[in-house]
Scaffold this motif. Structure first.
Motif, mmCIF file in Angstrom:
data_model
loop_
_atom_site.group_PDB
_atom_site.id
_atom_site.type_symbol
_atom_site.label_atom_id
_atom_site.label_comp_id
_atom_site.label_asym_id
_atom_site.label_seq_id
_atom_site.Cartn_x
_atom_site.Cartn_y
_atom_site.Cartn_z
ATOM 1 N N PHE A 178 0.801 -1.306 0.175
ATOM 2 C CA PHE A 178 -0.016 0.068 -0.002
ATOM 3 C C PHE A 178 0.738 1.229 0.053
ATOM 4 O O PHE A 178 2.022 1.331 0.538
ATOM 5 N N ALA A 179 0.358 2.279 -0.445
ATOM 6 C CA ALA A 179 0.987 3.573 -0.663
ATOM 7 C C ALA A 179 1.398 4.356 0.873
ATOM 8 O O ALA A 179 2.189 4.875 1.250
ATOM 9 N N ALA A 180 0.274 4.027 1.533
ATOM 10 C CA ALA A 180 0.308 4.528 3.035
ATOM 11 C C ALA A 180 1.456 3.821 3.668
ATOM 12 O O ALA A 180 1.764 2.716 3.833
ATOM 13 N N SER A 181 2.349 4.845 4.378
ATOM 14 C CA SER A 181 3.639 4.334 4.874
ATOM 15 C C SER A 181 3.474 3.475 6.028
ATOM 16 O O SER A 181 4.332 2.681 6.553
ATOM 17 N N ALA A 182 2.487 3.616 6.826
ATOM 18 C CA ALA A 182 2.083 2.808 7.952
ATOM 19 C C ALA A 182 1.766 1.424 7.628
ATOM 20 O O ALA A 182 1.898 0.510 8.408
ATOM 21 N N THR A 206 -9.894 -5.831 10.147
ATOM 22 C CA THR A 206 -10.014 -5.027 9.029
ATOM 23 C C THR A 206 -9.288 -3.649 9.027
ATOM 24 O O THR A 206 -9.350 -3.125 10.222
ATOM 25 N N PHE A 207 -9.011 -3.307 8.109
ATOM 26 C CA PHE A 207 -8.420 -1.635 7.926
ATOM 27 C C PHE A 207 -8.898 -0.921 6.760
ATOM 28 O O PHE A 207 -9.576 -1.444 5.771
ATOM 29 N N THR A 208 -8.863 0.633 6.931
ATOM 30 C CA THR A 208 -9.306 1.438 5.959
ATOM 31 C C THR A 208 -8.263 2.572 5.918
ATOM 32 O O THR A 208 -7.737 2.844 6.780
ATOM 33 N N LEU A 209 -8.364 3.233 4.580
ATOM 34 C CA LEU A 209 -7.482 4.653 4.910
ATOM 35 C C LEU A 209 -8.570 5.496 5.122
ATOM 36 O O LEU A 209 -9.675 5.827 4.750
ATOM 37 N N ASP A 234 -3.935 6.848 8.367
ATOM 38 C CA ASP A 234 -3.696 7.996 7.525
ATOM 39 C C ASP A 234 -2.168 8.243 7.466
ATOM 40 O O ASP A 234 -1.456 8.724 8.233
ATOM 41 N N ASP A 235 -1.927 7.739 6.292
ATOM 42 C CA ASP A 235 -0.350 7.747 5.712
ATOM 43 C C ASP A 235 0.414 7.016 6.688
ATOM 44 O O ASP A 235 0.360 5.779 6.875
ATOM 45 N N ALA A 236 1.098 7.801 7.592
ATOM 46 C CA ALA A 236 2.384 7.133 8.377
ATOM 47 C C ALA A 236 1.575 6.780 9.837
ATOM 48 O O ALA A 236 2.203 6.221 10.779
ATOM 49 N N LYS A 237 0.364 7.310 9.965
ATOM 50 C CA LYS A 237 -0.397 7.438 11.322
ATOM 51 C C LYS A 237 -1.447 6.098 11.338
ATOM 52 O O LYS A 237 -2.155 5.915 10.149
ATOM 53 N N VAL A 238 -1.457 5.308 12.546
ATOM 54 C CA VAL A 238 -2.507 4.552 12.618
ATOM 55 C C VAL A 238 -3.264 5.300 13.613
ATOM 56 O O VAL A 238 -2.781 5.816 14.870
ATOM 57 N N GLU A 242 -5.277 2.443 20.737
ATOM 58 C CA GLU A 242 -4.360 1.286 21.168
ATOM 59 C C GLU A 242 -3.201 0.807 20.270
ATOM 60 O O GLU A 242 -2.534 0.102 20.630
ATOM 61 N N GLY A 243 -3.374 1.422 18.968
ATOM 62 C CA GLY A 243 -1.999 0.833 18.202
ATOM 63 C C GLY A 243 -2.600 -0.392 17.505
ATOM 64 O O GLY A 243 -3.724 -0.803 17.466
ATOM 65 N N LEU A 244 -1.575 -1.058 17.173
ATOM 66 C CA LEU A 244 -1.572 -2.463 16.216
ATOM 67 C C LEU A 244 -1.629 -3.638 17.200
ATOM 68 O O LEU A 244 -0.800 -3.607 18.104
#
Length: 313
Positions: A178-182, A206-209, A234-238, A242-244
């Protein structure tokens, strides 16, 4: 009494004969649909030998087999239908069912979508294991891959291959980018088992931008989505506080989707899956390509092989 393994002969690469399995008891749960946002009730119930996995719209009285040939929509989830009766977002439950090795089960839901719970398969695996699993006769069938089958689209691909010599079960190798750096580029390999699924795959959400959410809601999707049931990037941010749950949670969830989508083959797959950037649509196309030629596979219970009877919706 002799065991099934002792009573029948089989080759080392072929699954050993084993009894079919269902639930010991019924269990239910209430949650919201990811895309509809509606509250729905889910029931998981034991089923008769050789009945397979069957969905039922409890509010409509319509049954829908858990089969790839009943898939009618693959936009952001896997949806099956008979006529106007539809059930969407079935892939997380189907992944848990496959991992737990359940052959026969009735799944009732009183709306057009399964509950999303926390966006992973862990709640579904918990429900199945809480209900208990019992052997109930017959012989479990496996879908043995006999030659490579591959589908491609815009640089993405999904492929089923026979086992390497001495191989068994279902091996899955998946890569995403994915282009999102995260997210970036991630890869994962997994051999399907109930314990391994619980530890490595089931909790991946599941995830989304972030930039896609407004468009999804304008299209009538993701109405039930929130940080409680999806990772938002959001690009580099989750954005989830609580994070991943895993550093590579994104590829693990995509692998979870592969397991759930391919569980619609109608029997556990014995072979290898290799994919890159695949999604629900390509996963379903792979099964359609597999069953387009009977030379690609055989259905075996460890004693005899037979063709799979298909009913295209």
């Amino acid at each position: 009494m002799s065991s099934l393994r002792e009573r029948y002969s089989f080759t080392p690469s072929e699954p050993a004969p084993a009894p079919r399995r269902t639930l010991k008891a019924a269990i239910s749960a209430v949650g919201r649909g990811l895309h509809s946002g509606a509250e729905v009730t889910l029931w998981l119930k034991p089923a008769a030998v050789n009945s397979g996995i069957m969905f039922q719209r409890a509010d409509l009285g319509v049954g829908i087999p858990a089969r790839f040939d009943y898939v009618t929509d693959t936009r952001l989830c896997t949806l099956i239908a008979v006529g106007e009766a539809k059930i969407g977002t079935i892939e997380h439950l189907m992944a848990a069912v496959a991992a737990c090795g359940v052959d026969d089960m009735l799944i009732e839901v009183d709306g057009p979508e399964l509950p999303v719970f926390d966006g992973s398969a862990a709640p579904f695996q918990f429900l199945v294991e809480s209900a208990g699993i019992a052997e109930h006769g017959g012989l479990r069938e496996h879908l043995e891959i006999l030659r490579p089958v591959r589908v491609e689209h815009n640089g993405a691909f999904a492929e089923l291959r026979p086992h390497n010599p001495g191989g068994s079960g279902f091996d899955i190798s998946l890569s995403i980018e994915f282009a999102a750096s995260a997210i970036g580029a991630q890869a994962y390999h997994f051999h399907l088992s109930e314990a391994g699924f619980a530890q490595e795959i089931a909790q991946a959400r599941t995830f989304t931008l972030l930039g896609e959410i407004e468009a999804l809601r304008k299209a009538g999707l993701a109405r039930g989505g929130s940080l409680a049931n999806a990772i938002v990037v959001d690009d580099a941010k989750v954005l989830n506080p609580e994070g991943l749950r895993y550093a590579d949670e994104f590829v693990r969830h995509k692998l979870l989707d592969v397991i759930g989508d391919l569980a619609l083959a109608g029997a556990p797959i014995s072979g290898r899956f290799i994919g890159s950037r695949t999604g629900h649509a390509l996963n379903n196309q792979l099964l359609r390509a597999l069953f387009a030629d009977q030379a690609n596979y055989r259905l075996t219970n460890g004693t005899v092989a037979k063709p799979l009877q298909l009913t295209v919706a």
